[in-house]
Design a protein around this motif. Structure first.
Motif, PDB file in Angstrom:
ATOM      1  N   MET A   1       0.837  -1.203   0.000  1.00 50.81           N
ATOM      2  CA  MET A   1       0.000   0.000   0.000  1.00 50.81           C
ATOM      3  C   MET A   1       0.868   1.248   0.000  1.00 50.81           C
ATOM      4  SD  MET A   1      -3.277  -0.349   0.161  1.00 50.81           S
ATOM      5  CE  MET A   1      -3.588  -1.845  -0.734  1.00 50.81           C
ATOM      6  N   GLN A   2       0.846   1.946  -1.107  1.00 48.84           N
ATOM      7  CA  GLN A   2       1.613   3.167  -1.153  1.00 48.84           C
ATOM      8  C   GLN A   2       0.677   4.334  -0.959  1.00 48.84           C
ATOM      9  OE1 GLN A   2       4.441   1.845  -4.441  1.00 48.84           O
ATOM     10  NE2 GLN A   2       4.619   4.050  -4.402  1.00 48.84           N
ATOM     11  N   GLU A   3       1.203   5.401  -0.499  1.00 51.17           N
ATOM     12  CA  GLU A   3       0.360   6.567  -0.280  1.00 51.17           C
ATOM     13  C   GLU A   3      -0.021   7.228  -1.594  1.00 51.17           C
ATOM     14  OE1 GLU A   3      -1.221   7.797   2.464  1.00 51.17           O
ATOM     15  OE2 GLU A   3      -0.663   5.826   3.224  1.00 51.17           O
ATOM     16  N   ASN A   4       0.959   7.466  -2.450  1.00 56.20           N
ATOM     17  CA  ASN A   4       0.662   8.062  -3.739  1.00 56.20           C
ATOM     18  C   ASN A   4       1.165   7.158  -4.838  1.00 56.20           C
ATOM     19  OD1 ASN A   4      -0.614  10.434  -2.888  1.00 56.20           O
ATOM     20  ND2 ASN A   4       1.388  11.284  -2.336  1.00 56.20           N
ATOM     21  N   THR A   5       0.397   7.075  -5.886  1.00 49.78           N
ATOM     22  CA  THR A   5       0.763   6.180  -6.962  1.00 49.78           C
ATOM     23  C   THR A   5       0.791   6.947  -8.265  1.00 49.78           C
ATOM     24  OG1 THR A   5      -0.673   4.646  -5.817  1.00 49.78           O
ATOM     25  CG2 THR A   5       0.283   3.899  -7.878  1.00 49.78           C
ATOM     26  N   LYS A   6       1.835   6.749  -9.014  1.00 45.96           N
ATOM     27  CA  LYS A   6       1.916   7.352 -10.340  1.00 45.96           C
ATOM     28  C   LYS A   6       1.991   6.176 -11.311  1.00 45.96           C
ATOM     29  CE  LYS A   6       3.482  10.765 -13.254  1.00 45.96           C
ATOM     30  NZ  LYS A   6       2.837  12.034 -13.515  1.00 45.96           N
ATOM     31  N   ILE A   7       1.026   6.092 -12.194  1.00 49.07           N
ATOM     32  CA  ILE A   7       0.982   4.976 -13.126  1.00 49.07           C
ATOM     33  C   ILE A   7       1.390   5.459 -14.502  1.00 49.07           C
ATOM     34  CG2 ILE A   7      -0.548   3.321 -14.256  1.00 49.07           C
ATOM     35  CD1 ILE A   7      -2.307   3.584 -11.663  1.00 49.07           C
ATOM     36  N   TYR A  24       5.285  -5.016   1.474  1.00 52.79           N
ATOM     37  CA  TYR A  24       4.310  -6.094   1.334  1.00 52.79           C
ATOM     38  C   TYR A  24       4.768  -7.363   2.067  1.00 52.79           C
ATOM     39  CZ  TYR A  24       1.193  -3.931  -2.102  1.00 52.79           C
ATOM     40  OH  TYR A  24       0.263  -3.144  -2.731  1.00 52.79           O
ATOM     41  N   ILE A 113      -5.471  -8.502  -8.488  1.00 54.39           N
ATOM     42  CA  ILE A 113      -4.940  -7.739  -7.364  1.00 54.39           C
ATOM     43  C   ILE A 113      -3.525  -7.294  -7.704  1.00 54.39           C
ATOM     44  CG2 ILE A 113      -4.026  -8.051  -5.009  1.00 54.39           C
ATOM     45  CD1 ILE A 113      -6.952  -7.675  -4.890  1.00 54.39           C
ATOM     46  N   TYR A 114      -3.199  -6.096  -7.253  1.00 55.60           N
ATOM     47  CA  TYR A 114      -1.807  -5.681  -7.417  1.00 55.60           C
ATOM     48  C   TYR A 114      -0.987  -6.056  -6.188  1.00 55.60           C
ATOM     49  CZ  TYR A 114       2.455  -3.188  -7.713  1.00 55.60           C
ATOM     50  OH  TYR A 114       3.787  -2.930  -7.742  1.00 55.60           O
TER      51      TYR A 114
ATOM     52  N   SER B  78      -5.714  -0.007 -10.765  1.00 55.51           N
ATOM     53  CA  SER B  78      -5.314  -0.877  -9.649  1.00 55.51           C
ATOM     54  C   SER B  78      -3.880  -1.367  -9.793  1.00 55.51           C
ATOM     55  CB  SER B  78      -6.211  -2.110  -9.567  1.00 55.51           C
ATOM     56  OG  SER B  78      -7.529  -1.807  -9.822  1.00 55.51           O
ATOM     57  N   LEU B  90      -2.803   8.745  -8.553  1.00 57.22           N
ATOM     58  CA  LEU B  90      -3.762   8.537  -7.479  1.00 57.22           C
ATOM     59  C   LEU B  90      -3.132   9.008  -6.180  1.00 57.22           C
ATOM     60  CD1 LEU B  90      -3.988   5.346  -9.202  1.00 57.22           C
ATOM     61  CD2 LEU B  90      -6.180   5.989  -8.263  1.00 57.22           C
ATOM     62  N   ARG B  91      -3.824   9.874  -5.467  1.00 56.04           N
ATOM     63  CA  ARG B  91      -3.302  10.392  -4.206  1.00 56.04           C
ATOM     64  C   ARG B  91      -4.029   9.753  -3.051  1.00 56.04           C
ATOM     65  NH1 ARG B  91      -0.142  14.635  -5.185  1.00 56.04           N
ATOM     66  NH2 ARG B  91      -0.361  15.506  -7.279  1.00 56.04           N
ATOM     67  N   GLY B  92      -3.297   8.948  -2.305  1.00 51.88           N
ATOM     68  CA  GLY B  92      -3.882   8.280  -1.148  1.00 51.88           C
ATOM     69  C   GLY B  92      -3.810   6.775  -1.309  1.00 51.88           C
ATOM     70  N   ARG B  93      -4.141   6.106  -0.224  1.00 47.83           N
ATOM     71  CA  ARG B  93      -4.084   4.658  -0.219  1.00 47.83           C
ATOM     72  C   ARG B  93      -5.179   4.102  -1.126  1.00 47.83           C
ATOM     73  NH1 ARG B  93      -3.678   0.629   4.955  1.00 47.83           N
ATOM     74  NH2 ARG B  93      -5.610  -0.221   4.135  1.00 47.83           N
ATOM     75  N   VAL B  94      -4.799   3.206  -2.028  1.00 49.78           N
ATOM     76  CA  VAL B  94      -5.766   2.670  -2.978  1.00 49.78           C
ATOM     77  C   VAL B  94      -6.124   1.241  -2.596  1.00 49.78           C
ATOM     78  CG1 VAL B  94      -6.191   2.099  -5.395  1.00 49.78           C
ATOM     79  CG2 VAL B  94      -4.748   4.046  -4.813  1.00 49.78           C
ATOM     80  N   GLY B  95      -7.420   0.953  -2.582  1.00 48.13           N
ATOM     81  CA  GLY B  95      -7.842  -0.432  -2.379  1.00 48.13           C
ATOM     82  C   GLY B  95      -8.684  -0.811  -3.563  1.00 48.13           C
ATOM     83  N   SER B  96      -8.437  -1.979  -4.132  1.00 41.51           N
ATOM     84  CA  SER B  96      -9.271  -2.322  -5.274  1.00 41.51           C
ATOM     85  C   SER B  96      -9.947  -3.652  -5.068  1.00 41.51           C
ATOM     86  CB  SER B  96      -8.480  -2.277  -6.570  1.00 41.51           C
ATOM     87  OG  SER B  96      -7.648  -3.379  -6.644  1.00 41.51           O
ATOM     88  N   GLY B 122      -4.526  -5.991   0.960  1.00 45.16           N
ATOM     89  CA  GLY B 122      -3.651  -4.908   1.365  1.00 45.16           C
ATOM     90  C   GLY B 122      -3.848  -4.432   2.791  1.00 45.16           C
TER      91      GLY B 122
END
Lengths: 272, 417
Positions: A1-7, A24, A113-114, B78, B90-96, B122
């Motif tokens: 679980m990352q706080e910010n994600t850049k895809i 993880y 799932i990632y 995701s 995406l800003r913040g914890r992501v749950g999918s 997660g």
């Protein structure tokens, strides 16, 4: 679980993102635990299989090699020699097999799932460790039974086990990635493992090899690992050139395997 | 308001013809390259230049027909698969939550699966331990916590799976069509939980075929068709526009086994076609002719009475009628393992002209009602009234009202006094 994600496309050319794997680690733990738990569910004797497999094979080797071929250069009784080699070999063999299948067998996870994909073959490899640990307990018991003198060298034994683990993770990762695209791996792998076992000093000592071939055999990292492991256990001399070769080869193989894995990882969910 | 999701020029190209390479050399060279550099032929744009933003606390609905790119979009967001070009932030914890019960293992007990599934989704072990009692209570499985889930009824299994997922507490929640199975009470429970989540200020991206769910839960929506955004705005507007359009219709749909087809443990849908009287796939029908709706499905487990159930909707998504196999032969007879084809014939001179959509379900009524799956809008077809004078419209040539256009028998006599 990352706080910010850049895809975005691709990603760094060679970025293993081990920090993320670390984040993880609980998933790694749970998947390892699941693999162990499921492996021995609904078996009558459960985890005893982990011990029976090496012990029975050792018994067979002992019968064959005490009748038909004798190795003169052994410092310890043959059963000890064979069991020590087999424990390491069976760990490598079983874990590489499990790991190579890990992504394909968990298609539903990979496509829904990632998580850092490296976790999957790693968990499969670590799940084989429990068998190795149980086997080592039997080995130590057997060493006491045969009255082997323990020297301070025994403290080096875990280092060789660690090297074997790293080697196994690297092969497991490589085959797991290749298996996603080329299901040929399923057919190639058993053959590869069989040849590898015969080329490794599992049930014969490397000293029994002709001098001129030793350098060739040292290209197999298991040669150095097994030599060092036994020297540590039974108080023999370390063959530093073989051990050095094993160390360098394992490192190179690991980097290579991770590189291939990383290159293929982005397409796993689309290809599997 | 802060934008927590920002998607810019996102595209995803799939190579048709799978991953085959002409030689091992091609393959070895190929996999060392970027996907985008591979052969330019046979490309399929699953997503093409998609742009949108979502503000904090907003609930965005994503609608579109099957194959419009909704799942691909969720998979990219995701991080399951990478885009071919473009970026998403995406800003913040992501749950999918693309599927309920991902990673559940049949051999493990309910308790063990809660921890395993939680970790897979997660959650940290501490988080799972904290919500453990709540998860168990919500799922109503207290008595069976230490039983392997393979002995659970499908209802218990679904409840437990959803319960774990419902206790995920990310800042951005990505949810795919996970509410399409299970009994009605369970679906309602899931929907209410979703609404609670959205009201607690979290950001949700929600894919559904259920238009009423979209309008109830979401403030805004985007509509996808053929990988492009074709509509964006308030949920009500986009849904209205979507319902009156015919974005991406198809007369035949094949569900590949490895692509998550509609299925239960008893039955799996393989193919649905709209056919003409000669058995050919046909998307446009003359109003005179009968229209066949044919489903091919594989029965995986013998011993259940399985009835195909087709629901037909018109363009304004008015539910016109439901037809199900009540032919005496299969009405109360269990189906053995094997592949079955069930065709329902809608008589000619019944439908009005226009476009129609069909949901395909397989249901069991006896001994206990169970909806094995209900695949929404799997196929669609058009009906044309040909103005030949011999249909229900007679010689009337302008727009004829009415949702059905049956040709009925008339009797007129001259009353002689």
């Amino acid at each position: 679980m990352q706080e910010n994600t850049k895809i975005k496309t691709g990603g760094a050319w060679f970025d293993l993102n081990l920090r993320e794997v670390w984040a993880y680690r609980e998933l790694l733990y749970f998947l390892t635990w699941r693999d162990v738990k499921v492996r021995y569910k609904q078996t009558a004797i459960g985890v005893l299989w982990a011990i029976l497999q090496p012990v029975l094979t050792t018994a067979i080797f002992t019968i064959i090699f005490s009748r038909f071929a004798r190795f003169e250069s052994l410092q310890v009784p043959y059963p000890l020699f064979a069991l020590s080699g087999l424990l390491v070999w069976l760990f490598v063999n079983n874990s590489v097999t499990l790991a190579s299948n890990s992504l394909v067998a968990n298609t539903n996870l990979v496509t829904k799932i990632y998580f850092p994909r490296l976790i999957m073959p790693s968990a499969a490899t670590f799940s084989g460790l429990i068998d190795l640990v149980l086997g080592l307990i039997i080995l130590v018991g057997l060493m006491i039974y045969y009255g082997v003198n323990l020297t301070s060298r025994i403290f080096a034994a875990p280092l060789f086990v660690a090297l074997a683990i790293v080697l196994t993770v690297s092969f497991g990762t490589l085959f797991a990635a290749l298996n996603v695209r080329f299901r040929d791996v399923k057919f190639v792998l058993p053959f590869f493992l069989q040849v590898w076992m015969f080329l490794s000093p599992v049930f014969y000592p490397s000293e029994s090899l002709p001098e001129k071939w030793r350098i060739v055999f040292a290209l197999n990292p298991l040669t150095g690992i097994l030599q060092g492991f036994r020297a540590a256990l039974f108080g023999g001399d370390f063959d530093w050139s073989a051990i050095g070769a094993a160390l360098i080869l394992t490192l190179v193989l690991t980097l290579g395997a991770f590189f291939v894995f990383k290159r293929m990882e982005d397409d796993f969910a689309d290809l599997i | 308001m802060t934008k927590v999701v920002k998607v810019e020029n996102l595209s995803k190209v799939y190579q048709l013809g799978g991953t085959r390479h002409n030689s091992l050399r091609d393959a070895l060279v190929g996999f060392l390259r970027q996907p985008s550099l591979r052969s330019e032929k046979n490309k399929l744009f699953a997503l093409q230049d998609v742009n949108f933003e979502v503000s904090e606390g907003e609930t965005l609905g994503i609608i579109g027909n099957n194959g419009a790119g909704k799942s691909t979009l969720l998979k990219i967001l995701s991080r399951i698969t990478k885009p071919t070009s473009g970026t998403a932030e995406l800003r913040g914890r992501v749950g999918s939550l693309l599927e309920v019960g991902t990673g559940f293992h049949n051999e493990l007990s309910g308790r063990e699966n809660i921890f395993l599934n939680g970790a897979i989704l997660g959650m940290s072990r501490a988080e799972i331990e904290r919500s453990f009692d709540e998860i168990v209570a919500f799922a109503e499985v207290e008595k069976f916590l230490d039983t392997p889930v393979k002995h659970y009824s499908s209802g218990m299994y679904m409840r437990l799976a959803f319960s774990v997922a419902a206790h995920l507490e990310p800042e951005i929640l990505i949810v795919d069509e996970v509410l399409a199975v299970g009994d009605v009470a369970f679906q309602r429970k899931c929907l209410n939980k979703m609404r609670d989540v959205s009201q607690s200020g979290r950001t949700i991206l929600f894919v559904s075929h259920d238009m009423s769910a979209i309008t109830r839960i979401c403030n805004r929506a985007i509509a996808l068709s053929d990988g492009k955004i074709v509509g964006a705005g308030t949920a009500t507007d986009v849904v209205r526009e979507y319902l009156s359009s015919s974005w991406g219709m198809t007369a035949e749909r094949v569900f590949e086994t490895d692509k998550n087809p509609p299925a239960s443990e008893f039955v799996r849908l393989e193919k649905v076609r709209v056919i003409d009287e000669n058995g050919e796939t046909c998307g446009s029908h003359d109003i005179h002719r009968k229209i066949g709706i044919e489903a091919t499905y594989e029965v995986l487990q013998s011993g259940a009475i399985l009835l195909p159930n087709y629901q037909v909707y018109n363009q304004s998504r008015l539910h016109l009628f439901t037809i199900q196999d009540v032919a005496s032969e299969w009405k109360r007879r269990e189906k053995d393992q094997g592949r079955y084809i069930s065709t329902a014939w809608i008589p000619g001179n019944l439908m009005a002209e226009g476009s129609f959509f069909v949901n395909v379900a397989i249901v069991t009524y006896l001994p206990k009602m169970n909806v094995h799956f209900n695949a929404l809008e799997v196929v669609s077809f058009d009906v044309a009234d040909s103005l030949t004078g011999d249909t229900a419209r007679g010689d009337f040539s302008s727009k004829m009202e009415g949702v059905m256009r049956p040709m009925v028998d008339w009797e007129t006599s001259i009353r002689e006094n």
